[in-house]
Structure formats: C-alpha cells, structure tokens
Scaffold this motif. Structure first.
Motif, PDB file in Angstrom:
ATOM      1  N   UNK A   1      -5.513  17.055 -12.535  1.00  0.00           N
ATOM      2  CA  UNK A   1      -5.230  15.634 -12.295  1.00  0.00           C
ATOM      3  C   UNK A   1      -4.339  15.484 -11.065  1.00  0.00           C
ATOM      4  N   UNK A   2      -3.305  16.304 -11.003  1.00  0.00           N
ATOM      5  CA  UNK A   2      -2.378  16.232  -9.867  1.00  0.00           C
ATOM      6  C   UNK A   2      -3.089  16.558  -8.560  1.00  0.00           C
ATOM      7  N   UNK A   3      -3.893  17.616  -8.556  1.00  0.00           N
ATOM      8  CA  UNK A   3      -4.595  18.018  -7.341  1.00  0.00           C
ATOM      9  C   UNK A   3      -5.575  16.939  -6.874  1.00  0.00           C
ATOM     10  N   UNK A   4      -6.346  16.383  -7.823  1.00  0.00           N
ATOM     11  CA  UNK A   4      -7.346  15.374  -7.456  1.00  0.00           C
ATOM     12  C   UNK A   4      -6.690  14.090  -6.971  1.00  0.00           C
ATOM     13  N   UNK A   5      -5.609  13.682  -7.621  1.00  0.00           N
ATOM     14  CA  UNK A   5      -4.914  12.465  -7.171  1.00  0.00           C
ATOM     15  C   UNK A   5      -4.326  12.664  -5.776  1.00  0.00           C
ATOM     16  N   UNK A   6      -3.829  13.876  -5.535  1.00  0.00           N
ATOM     17  CA  UNK A   6      -3.263  14.155  -4.210  1.00  0.00           C
ATOM     18  C   UNK A   6      -4.338  14.111  -3.133  1.00  0.00           C
ATOM     19  N   UNK A   7      -5.477  14.768  -3.409  1.00  0.00           N
ATOM     20  CA  UNK A   7      -6.523  14.861  -2.385  1.00  0.00           C
ATOM     21  C   UNK A   7      -7.329  13.579  -2.254  1.00  0.00           C
ATOM     22  N   UNK A   8      -7.611  12.899  -3.381  1.00  0.00           N
ATOM     23  CA  UNK A   8      -8.505  11.741  -3.357  1.00  0.00           C
ATOM     24  C   UNK A   8      -7.785  10.411  -3.169  1.00  0.00           C
ATOM     25  N   UNK A   9      -6.475  10.364  -3.429  1.00  0.00           N
ATOM     26  CA  UNK A   9      -5.761   9.085  -3.318  1.00  0.00           C
ATOM     27  C   UNK A   9      -4.663   9.149  -2.262  1.00  0.00           C
ATOM     28  N   UNK A  10      -3.636   9.958  -2.514  1.00  0.00           N
ATOM     29  CA  UNK A  10      -2.481   9.935  -1.603  1.00  0.00           C
ATOM     30  C   UNK A  10      -2.852  10.398  -0.196  1.00  0.00           C
ATOM     31  N   UNK A  11      -3.608  11.477  -0.097  1.00  0.00           N
ATOM     32  CA  UNK A  11      -3.972  11.977   1.233  1.00  0.00           C
ATOM     33  C   UNK A  11      -4.878  10.986   1.964  1.00  0.00           C
TER      34      UNK A  11
ATOM     35  N   UNK B   1      -9.620  -1.486  -0.521  1.00  0.00           N
ATOM     36  CA  UNK B   1      -9.270  -0.065  -0.560  1.00  0.00           C
ATOM     37  C   UNK B   1      -8.264   0.236  -1.666  1.00  0.00           C
ATOM     38  N   UNK B   2      -7.288  -0.600  -1.849  1.00  0.00           N
ATOM     39  CA  UNK B   2      -6.318  -0.352  -2.908  1.00  0.00           C
ATOM     40  C   UNK B   2      -6.964  -0.496  -4.285  1.00  0.00           C
ATOM     41  N   UNK B   3      -7.948  -1.411  -4.381  1.00  0.00           N
ATOM     42  CA  UNK B   3      -8.691  -1.543  -5.641  1.00  0.00           C
ATOM     43  C   UNK B   3      -9.512  -0.297  -5.938  1.00  0.00           C
TER      44      UNK B   3
ATOM     45  N   UNK C   1      -3.651   4.291   5.979  1.00  0.00           N
ATOM     46  CA  UNK C   1      -2.544   3.407   6.325  1.00  0.00           C
ATOM     47  C   UNK C   1      -2.144   3.584   7.792  1.00  0.00           C
ATOM     48  N   UNK C   2      -2.323   4.802   8.322  1.00  0.00           N
ATOM     49  CA  UNK C   2      -2.064   5.007   9.747  1.00  0.00           C
ATOM     50  C   UNK C   2      -3.076   4.253  10.599  1.00  0.00           C
ATOM     51  N   UNK C   3      -4.338   4.302  10.184  1.00  0.00           N
ATOM     52  CA  UNK C   3      -5.384   3.562  10.886  1.00  0.00           C
ATOM     53  C   UNK C   3      -5.136   2.057  10.777  1.00  0.00           C
ATOM     54  N   UNK C   4      -4.695   1.619   9.594  1.00  0.00           N
ATOM     55  CA  UNK C   4      -4.443   0.197   9.370  1.00  0.00           C
ATOM     56  C   UNK C   4      -3.319  -0.312  10.267  1.00  0.00           C
ATOM     57  N   UNK C   5      -2.289   0.475  10.388  1.00  0.00           N
ATOM     58  CA  UNK C   5      -1.173   0.076  11.245  1.00  0.00           C
ATOM     59  C   UNK C   5      -1.616  -0.038  12.703  1.00  0.00           C
ATOM     60  N   UNK C   6      -2.429   0.895  13.149  1.00  0.00           N
ATOM     61  CA  UNK C   6      -2.921   0.839  14.531  1.00  0.00           C
ATOM     62  C   UNK C   6      -3.799  -0.383  14.754  1.00  0.00           C
TER      63      UNK C   6
ATOM     64  N   UNK D   1       0.834  -1.199   0.000  1.00  0.00           N
ATOM     65  CA  UNK D   1       0.000   0.000   0.000  1.00  0.00           C
ATOM     66  C   UNK D   1       0.877   1.261   0.000  1.00  0.00           C
ATOM     67  N   UNK D   2       1.929   1.245   0.782  1.00  0.00           N
ATOM     68  CA  UNK D   2       2.845   2.393   0.807  1.00  0.00           C
ATOM     69  C   UNK D   2       3.547   2.568  -0.530  1.00  0.00           C
ATOM     70  N   UNK D   3       3.855   1.473  -1.179  1.00  0.00           N
ATOM     71  CA  UNK D   3       4.483   1.540  -2.500  1.00  0.00           C
ATOM     72  C   UNK D   3       3.522   2.168  -3.521  1.00  0.00           C
ATOM     73  N   UNK D   4       2.241   1.803  -3.430  1.00  0.00           N
ATOM     74  CA  UNK D   4       1.247   2.387  -4.350  1.00  0.00           C
ATOM     75  C   UNK D   4       1.085   3.886  -4.093  1.00  0.00           C
ATOM     76  N   UNK D   5       1.073   4.281  -2.815  1.00  0.00           N
ATOM     77  CA  UNK D   5       0.982   5.706  -2.479  1.00  0.00           C
ATOM     78  C   UNK D   5       2.164   6.461  -3.074  1.00  0.00           C
ATOM     79  N   UNK D   6       3.342   5.888  -2.966  1.00  0.00           N
ATOM     80  CA  UNK D   6       4.542   6.525  -3.521  1.00  0.00           C
ATOM     81  C   UNK D   6       4.442   6.655  -5.037  1.00  0.00           C
TER      82      UNK D   6
END
Length: 551
Positions: free
Chosen positions: A90-100, A226-228, A106-111, A25-30
């Motif tokens: 495209x950059x703004x939407x990907x940042x807000x809707x995917x990476x953010x 979620x990744x799908x 992923x923080x919730x998942x780790x907890x 998941x972290x690799x996909x975010x990157x």
C-alpha cells in the motif's frame, strides 16, 4: 459559463484562487505521504512482532512447534508477516501512483499558471499603455484648443485697436492661424489614438482576457479532476490488497481449524512415555515366620516360560517404586542410559540423525574441494592443486570421525530397539528390566549399570562400554566361514584401524573386498585369511568382479 465573460474584471481574485488550489493539492500530497509513512511504520511493527514470537532455532521452543496448536500459532505469525507485506505494498503504490505523480503534476501546474498570468499581465500593461497615450493626446488636444482660442482673441483685439500697426496685426493673425492648425492636428491625432484605444480595449475585454481566463479555468478544472482521480487511486490501492489480506486471514482461520487436540495429546505421550510398565502389587511379607524376602512380580521383573527372575539389590528390594524415586542429578551419560527406554531411543535416534547430517555436510564439502582440485589440475593458472590436499585430508578425517561416532550411537540405538544380540546368555535389557535367564557374567555391561529409575548404579567409563559393543560386533562373524572375495580395492589414503572390527591400510595398498558398503559408510576387506576388517568406504576405490555384480 466562462470565467472570461463572467469574471472579466477579477484578475487578482483569480490569481489568489488558483494559488489556493495549488495549496490544496500540496496539502493532499502531504496527507498521502504521511499515510504511506504510517503504513510503513505499521508494517515494520507487525514484522517485528512476528519475528519476536518466532521460535528460536536449536532451542526448546522449536521442539514445541510439533504440536498442532503451536503450528497454528506459527502459521498465524507467518500470515501476520505476509499481512505486514501488504501494508508495505500500500505504501509503495501510494508513493509511486499518487505522491510521485502529483509532485510532478504540481510542478507543471505551477509553470502553466505562471505562464497564463504573465500573459494576462502583459495584456493589462498593453491596454494601460494605450490608455496613457489616449490621455496624453487628449490633454494635448485640449491644450492646443485653448491656445488657439487665446491666439484668436488676441488677433481680434489687435485688429480692433487703431493704434496697432498693420504689421503687428498681421503677425497676430498668422499666430492665430498657426494655433488653429496645431489644434486641428491635435484633434486628428486624438481621434486616431481614441479609435485605436477603443479597438485595443474591445480586443482586451472581448478577446485577450476571455482567452487567458478560459485557459486558467481549464487549468483549474484539470487540477480538480486530477485530485479526484488521485482520491480514487487512493481507494483502489487499498482495495487491491484486500483479496490478499483476505487470504492471509483465511490462512489464519485454516491454521486454527487444523488444530487437533487428540494429536497433541498423542504427542505428549510420545514425548514423555518411559516405556516401563507400572509397578505390580507388593507381596505380603509375613514377619511371623522366617522367610526370605523376594521381589514381587512387577515391572522390574519378567518371566520367560514358567520361570521367574528374581532381582536383589544388596538384600533389599530397591527399584520397586522407581516412578516415585527422585533421579540422580549429574552429567548426562553419552549413551543417554539415564533415560527411560522410550526416551533414550528418541534421543539416540535424534543424535544419529544429527551426525548423519554433519557427515553429509562434510561429504558435500569434500565433493566441492575435489571439483576445485580438478579445475586446478585442468587450469594450473587458477591455483595449485596440491594446496587443497591438506584440506581434503582434513575433511576425510572429519568424515571418518563422524562415521565412527555415528556407528557408536547406532549400536546403542540397535541395543535399545533390540536389534543387536547381547553377550553371555543373550542378556537383553527390555523396558528397564533384566531377563530372568541373564548370567552374572555380564554385570560389567552398560545396561547392567542402569537402575530401574533410569540412573547409573555404578560409575564406569564410556570407553569400556564401547569396547563391549565392539566385541559384540565382532562376535557376529568370529565363528563364520571366511566370506569369498567379491572384488578388489585400492587404498586412497592411509587409515589407522585402531577400533575393534577395523583394519589398518596404507595408501596405495591393494586388498580384497568381501562385503560391500551397506549404506553405513564402511566396506569389509581382507588382507590375508586371518586379517580382515572394516575401512571407511571413502578411503578406498572398489573394483567389483562382474560375477559379483550380477549375483
């Protein structure tokens, strides 16, 4: 299919697998983050490219964009700029809707993962503690049984020995009984702990671990879903801008289709047309008979009625081949009289338009200062109204100067367009040639100094030209009957009428209005029967008679 039943003994492997899922998941975010950076970089490069080829203001390039092909290119640049904007989206939407979103998830998942495996380790530690208790009770039971057997054998040995006293036998018997009781107690304790352990073990393998592993399974499945979903969003973000990108491309196609080669050809004519007629045929000059050389009937001469004008330049036919004669180089005259008539008209019109824009700009500034002064008058605490008087006077003087300058160029423009009558015998320059009836008395006029190739033949100051035009302006009403007064006016400012046709006024002076402002910024007034002229409209406050308004 449940991890709790199928993978009950794979605690460590499940821990490794779920950590691997987080790494994926972290690799996909990157990956998405790097894609957004590429989109931003691409958009920036496109914008810089569009800006690089935009026409520079107040340059020759800006004039070139009158042509339809250049307009289409400009539209292409603008559409490319809009196209770049979509990549920024495209950059703004990907940042807000995917990476953010994924970063928070992923923080919730780790907890959640940490909580589940902590619970699993706690259950493991509990069952291990129970096992240790069982082993301890088992060893103690085994030890007590052996001790009881040895005590029994010792008692039996003592009881069989006739040399042993009765007291020793009784003591051995009591010791054997004690050991047997301890063995019985250890047996009961071992049995109880064994039952308890078996219960805990059943609970561990059939309840606790399946429940924990089920939660881990559900957590992992949510991560996969979620990744799908993020991959779908990744595609949708691109898909959403496709219609707008399509419109940008359609705009480029539409701009290309708007190119009109005939229109561009006509613009070339308008840009370079001189207004002259091509030279006519040369007359045959017969040197076998004495005769006076004459200028042939070409574009440099014209006829009115049946008479023909004859031009001589120092006894030689100068100017006949004006299209092939190299023009004089040097400073451009203020009235552009070095240009052919059509080009001169365009330059003068352009100059008049520029001056009118500057006048309007100054007038807007004057209005702003006047409003500010009114505010200061109503609210003295905001500022001193007198502090704006100097600036207001300066702006009015600038307007006056610009209007005088505009009138000068309008006069030259009117001359070129044939609106103003010339002096003397109504001499008029038409397409760079002299009228056949022109009197020699007007040889000092600006147009008489212009040769057919568009350059000056004599060097005279521009001031004399302005004076001639001003005199022509005065000639329009020298012999007319005095115009009746249509109202009065009060001078708001002092005006020094130093130019021909103007009149000086003093601030506060009252005069008669004989002609309203016709839109050129000048009002015609009269002080007495013999003293009248023009003053800037902005310098006076006009009071028209009611009858004059109705007429």
């Amino acid at each position: 299919m449940s991890w709790g039943t199928e993978l009950w003994d794979q605690f460590d492997n499940l821990e490794k697998h779920t950590q691997w899922g987080i790494d994926i998941l972290e690799k996909y975010i990157k990956f998405v983050k790097e894609r957004t950076e590429i989109e931003l970089s691409y958009a920036k490069q496109l914008r810089n490219l569009s800006k690089k080829y935009q026409p520079k203001k107040n340059s020759k390039e800006e004039e070139e964009y009158r042509y339809t092909a250049c307009k289409a290119f400009l539209s292409t640049l603008n559409e490319t700029n809009d196209y770049a904007g979509q990549h920024e989206v495209i950059s703004e939407n990907m940042t807000s809707q995917i990476t953010a979103e994924l970063a928070r998830y992923i923080q919730e998942l780790k907890q959640e993962r940490k909580s589940h495996f902590h619970e699993g380790r706690k259950a493991q530690q509990h069952i291990e503690t129970c096992w240790k208790q069982l082993e301890s009770s088992k060893r103690r039971f085994e030890r007590d049984c052996k001790e009881a057997d040895r005590a029994q054998q010792y008692f039996e040995k003592m009881d069989a020995d006739i040399n042993v006293t009765k007291a020793d036998v009784e003591k051995a018997r009591q010791q054997a009984q004690i050991r047997h009781q301890m063995a019985e107690d250890s047996k009961a304790d071992y049995s109880s702990i064994l039952q308890k352990f078996n219960h805990e073990q059943r609970e561990y393998y059939h309840s606790h671990i399946p429940s924990i592993f089920q939660k881990i399974q559900e957590m992992e499945e949510r991560r996969i879903v979620r990744i799908g979903e993020s991959m779908k969003t990744y595609a949708e973000v691109d898909r959403q801008v496709i219609p707008i990108i399509g419109k940008c491309l359609d705009g480029i196609v539409k701009a290309a289709e708007s190119i009109d080669q005939k229109n561009d050809s006509q613009l070339v004519i308008e840009a370079y047309k001189s207004g002259f007629e091509p030279p006519g045929d040369f007359e045959f000059e017969d040197y076998t008979q004495p005769m006076k050389r004459t200028v042939s009937d070409n574009s440099l001469s014209n006829s009115r009625g049946d008479g023909k004008a004859e031009l001589k330049f120092g006894g030689k036919s100068k100017g006949k081949l004006w299209p092939f004669i190299k023009k004089n180089k040097g400073a451009t005259p203020e009235d552009f009289s070095n240009l052919p008539p059509e080009q001169r008209r365009k330059k003068l019109q352009q100059k008049v338009d520029e001056l009118n824009k500057e006048i309007q700009k100054e007038m807007d500034q004057r209005d702003a200062i006047t409003k500010m002064k009114d505010v200061y008058l109503k609210n003295p605490q905001m500022g001193d109204p007198a502090s704006l008087d100097h600036k207001l006077t300066e702006v009015n003087q600038n307007i006056e100067k610009l209007r005088l300058e505009a009138q000068k160029f309008e006069a030259w423009l009117a001359e070129v367009e044939g609106r103003l009558p010339a002096r003397g015998d109504q001499a008029r320059r038409q397409s760079g040639m002299y009228d056949g009836q022109t009197a020699p008395a007007v040889n000092n006029c600006a147009q008489d100094r212009e040769s057919p190739d568009g350059s000056y033949t004599e060097e005279q100051s521009q001031e004399s030209e302005v004076k001639v035009l001003a005199t022509d302006f005065d000639d329009e009403f020298d012999d007319e009957e005095p115009l009746p007064a249509i109202g009065t006016c009060k001078a708001l400012y002092t005006f020094d009428g130093q130019n021909e046709g103007t009149i000086s006024v003093t601030e506060g002076e009252t005069l008669y209005v004989i002609e309203e402002d016709k839109g050129d910024g000048w009002t015609r007034i009269r002080r007495s029967e013999d003293e009248e002229g023009y003053v800037p409209t902005s310098y006076v406050e006009v009071y028209l008679d009611k009858n004059a308004k109705d007429s």
